[in-house]
Design an enzyme around this catalytic site. Structure first.
Site, PDB file in Angstrom:
ATOM      1  N   THR A  71       0.833  -1.205   0.000  1.00 19.63           N
ATOM      2  CA  THR A  71       0.000   0.000   0.000  1.00 19.63           C
ATOM      3  C   THR A  71       0.866   1.254   0.000  1.00 19.63           C
ATOM      4  O   THR A  71       0.644   2.192  -0.772  1.00 19.63           O
ATOM      5  CB  THR A  71      -0.928  -0.006   1.233  1.00 19.63           C
ATOM      6  OG1 THR A  71      -1.702  -1.208   1.190  1.00 19.63           O
ATOM      7  CG2 THR A  71      -1.845   1.195   1.260  1.00 19.63           C
ATOM      8  N   GLN A 177       1.197  -9.035  -6.213  1.00 16.15           N
ATOM      9  CA  GLN A 177       0.831 -10.455  -6.329  1.00 16.15           C
ATOM     10  C   GLN A 177       1.830 -11.263  -7.164  1.00 16.15           C
ATOM     11  O   GLN A 177       1.701 -12.492  -7.228  1.00 16.15           O
ATOM     12  CB  GLN A 177      -0.577 -10.597  -6.933  1.00 16.15           C
ATOM     13  CG  GLN A 177      -1.689 -10.135  -6.014  1.00 16.15           C
ATOM     14  CD  GLN A 177      -1.882 -11.036  -4.795  1.00 16.15           C
ATOM     15  OE1 GLN A 177      -1.483 -12.207  -4.772  1.00 16.15           O
ATOM     16  NE2 GLN A 177      -2.484 -10.488  -3.748  1.00 16.15           N
ATOM     17  N   CYS A 325      -7.989  -7.928   1.272  1.00 18.54           N
ATOM     18  CA  CYS A 325      -7.759  -6.723   2.044  1.00 18.54           C
ATOM     19  C   CYS A 325      -9.065  -6.103   2.498  1.00 18.54           C
ATOM     20  O   CYS A 325      -9.082  -5.289   3.396  1.00 18.54           O
ATOM     21  CB  CYS A 325      -6.946  -5.734   1.233  1.00 18.54           C
ATOM     22  SG  CYS A 325      -5.358  -6.426   0.838  1.00 18.54           S
TER      23      CYS A 325
HETATM   24  C1  PLP Z   1      -2.426  -6.189  -5.748  1.00 15.43           C
HETATM   25  C2  PLP Z   1      -2.212  -5.678  -4.359  1.00 15.43           C
HETATM   26  N1  PLP Z   1      -1.733  -4.445  -4.165  1.00 15.43           N
HETATM   27  C3  PLP Z   1      -1.513  -3.938  -2.946  1.00 15.43           C
HETATM   28  C4  PLP Z   1      -1.780  -4.673  -1.830  1.00 15.43           C
HETATM   29  C5  PLP Z   1      -1.505  -4.078  -0.480  1.00 15.43           C
HETATM   30  O1  PLP Z   1      -0.331  -4.627   0.043  1.00 15.43           O
HETATM   31  P1  PLP Z   1      -0.015  -4.500   1.626  1.00 15.43           P
HETATM   32  O2  PLP Z   1      -1.053  -5.340   2.307  1.00 15.43           O
HETATM   33  O3  PLP Z   1       1.362  -5.072   1.766  1.00 15.43           O
HETATM   34  O4  PLP Z   1      -0.082  -3.086   1.981  1.00 15.43           O
HETATM   35  C6  PLP Z   1      -2.300  -5.968  -1.956  1.00 15.43           C
HETATM   36  C7  PLP Z   1      -2.674  -6.769  -0.768  1.00 15.43           C
HETATM   37  O5  PLP Z   1      -3.551  -7.613  -0.829  1.00 15.43           O
HETATM   38  C8  PLP Z   1      -2.512  -6.493  -3.258  1.00 15.43           C
HETATM   39  O6  PLP Z   1      -2.971  -7.716  -3.443  1.00 15.43           O
END
Ligand code: PLP
Length: 377
Positions: A71, A177, A325
């Site tokens: 994120t 991913q 998420c």
């Molecule tokens: C494609 C994608 N982008 C961003 C994120 C966010 O990553 P993080 O949980 O490490 O902040 C995720 C988490 O599921 C994701 O699948």
């Protein structure tokens, strides 16, 4: 036996990753900014990790900035494009993760945001992308994910990068991913920025990275100390950084064997599910063109449908209904909303990791037979 099939949400930490981290949670405790020996030891581990991570994606160490995860890397990419690289227009897709889509809600009003069209399978229209880029002379950022976390569609980042390069647009890809699961080489793909997160490739949570190609300026989101070349203030999470490097090196070395094993699991699960419920549909592009870790299943309408995920959980099978998420939130999936669903029943995302076994899948299939088909085994 509980079976974990929600690896697109997060993966278990590999045992060797945990082992590599332990010293940094005990005897190697110095602050990496300290100039004495304790600090220097921690600093050396961070910089070694940076080199290792860079190597895994064909980058140089100077092009890798540590973040708290995917994120933050996505936020930093978008804001860097606007604040430091003159971007006045952003092109994205409606199928991106909320880390991108919600960040785009907060860009300054002067920044124009457009979305590339997708078809009912979630496949992006690259001719439309090119049309959009060509339609304006404003400096443009294209941010399109490498693979979709909900349905597994893999976007052709080589082609997208080439289109961007041809029209002088910056290209960022959210590879959260795919890092550690698909080969990524920034020397051969025209990508300017790329996001990764360790917990998706058997590393620890709360650590990730942003790759920014030499010449692309990166802005600081977190003000404070001079860490990360003043791009991210705050004492580094040394153990997590070392864990991420170990996890990515292992994933990169074992990529072919992990991919072969996991693909076999996914194909087996898909075929066996169809035997249990021939009216199943699968969301997204043809599964052969989708990420081998993700299988998004669309069940036919059935009175048992409402309770499917709950009942699977009660019986020890962990999967997800939409985006991991947003699990816990009862809003529908924005990705599935973009796709044409064949059935009116529930959706379940099963996602796999090299650590899963065929025996686990057989256990999960027996549970599905019980809770979906009403047949006790
Ligand atoms: C494609 C994608 N982008 C961003 C994120 C966010 O990553 P993080 O949980 O490490 O902040 C995720 C988490 O599921 C994701 O699948």
């Amino acid at each position: 036996m509980a079976v974990y099939l929600d690896n697109a949400a997060t993966t278990p930490v590999a045992p060797e990753v945990l082992q590599a981290m332990i010293p940094y949670l005990s005897e190697v405790f110095g602050n990496p900014s300290s100039t004495h020996a304790f600090g220097r030891k921690a600093r050396a581990s961070i910089e070694k990790s940076r080199v290792e991570i860079a190597k895994c994606i064909g980058a140089t160490a100077a092009e890798v900035i540590f973040t708290s995860g995917g994120t933050e890397a996505d936020n930093q990419a978008i804001l860097s494009a606007i604040r430091k690289n003159g971007v006045e227009r952003i092109i994205s897709s409606k199928l991106e993760h909320h880390a991108i889509l919600h960040s785009l809600d907060y860009v300054p009003e002067t920044v124009e945001v457009d979305y590339v069209r997708n078809n009912e399978l979630g496949v992006l229209d690259l001719a439309h992308l090119e049309e959009l880029i060509k339609a304006s002379s404003k400096k443009t950022l294209v941010t399109i994910m490498h693979a979709n976390n909900e349905v597994g569609n893999v976007n052709p980042i080589d082609k997208i990068g080439a289109i961007c390069k041809a029209h002088d647009a910056l290209f960022h890809t959210d590879s959260v991913q795919t890092v550690g699961h698909l080969p990524i080489d920034v020397r051969t793909t025209d990508v300017d920025m790329l996001s990764g997160a360790a917990h998706k490739f058997n590393g620890p949570k709360g650590i990730g990275f942003l790759y920014a190609r030499k010449g692309v300026k990166v802005c600081n989101l977190i003000h404070g100390g001079a860490q990360e070349k003043e791009k991210r203030g705050g004492t580094e999470n040394v153990a997590a950084i070392v864990g991420m490097a170990t996890a990515l090196c292992n994933a990169t070395k074992a990529l072919d064997s992990h991919r072969a094993h996991t693909t076999e699991l996914k194909e087996y699960f898909r075929a066996e599910l169809l035997k249990l419920e021939p009216n199943l549909a699968f969301n997204g592009a043809d599964t052969k063109e989708s990420l081998y870790t993700v299988l998004s299943v669309n069940f036919p309408a059935h009175p048992r449908g409402d309770m499917l995920l709950f009942n699977l959980d009660i019986e020890g099978v962990a999967c997800s209904g939409g985006s991991a998420c947003s699990s816990g939130s009862n809003k529908g999936s924005h990705v599935l909303a973009e796709l044409k669903q064949k059935n009116d029943g529930p959706n379940a995302r099963f996602s796999f990791n090299y650590m899963n076994t065929k025996a686990e899948l057989d256990t999960a299939l027996a549970v599905i037979k019980k809770v979906w088909c009403g047949v006790s085994v």
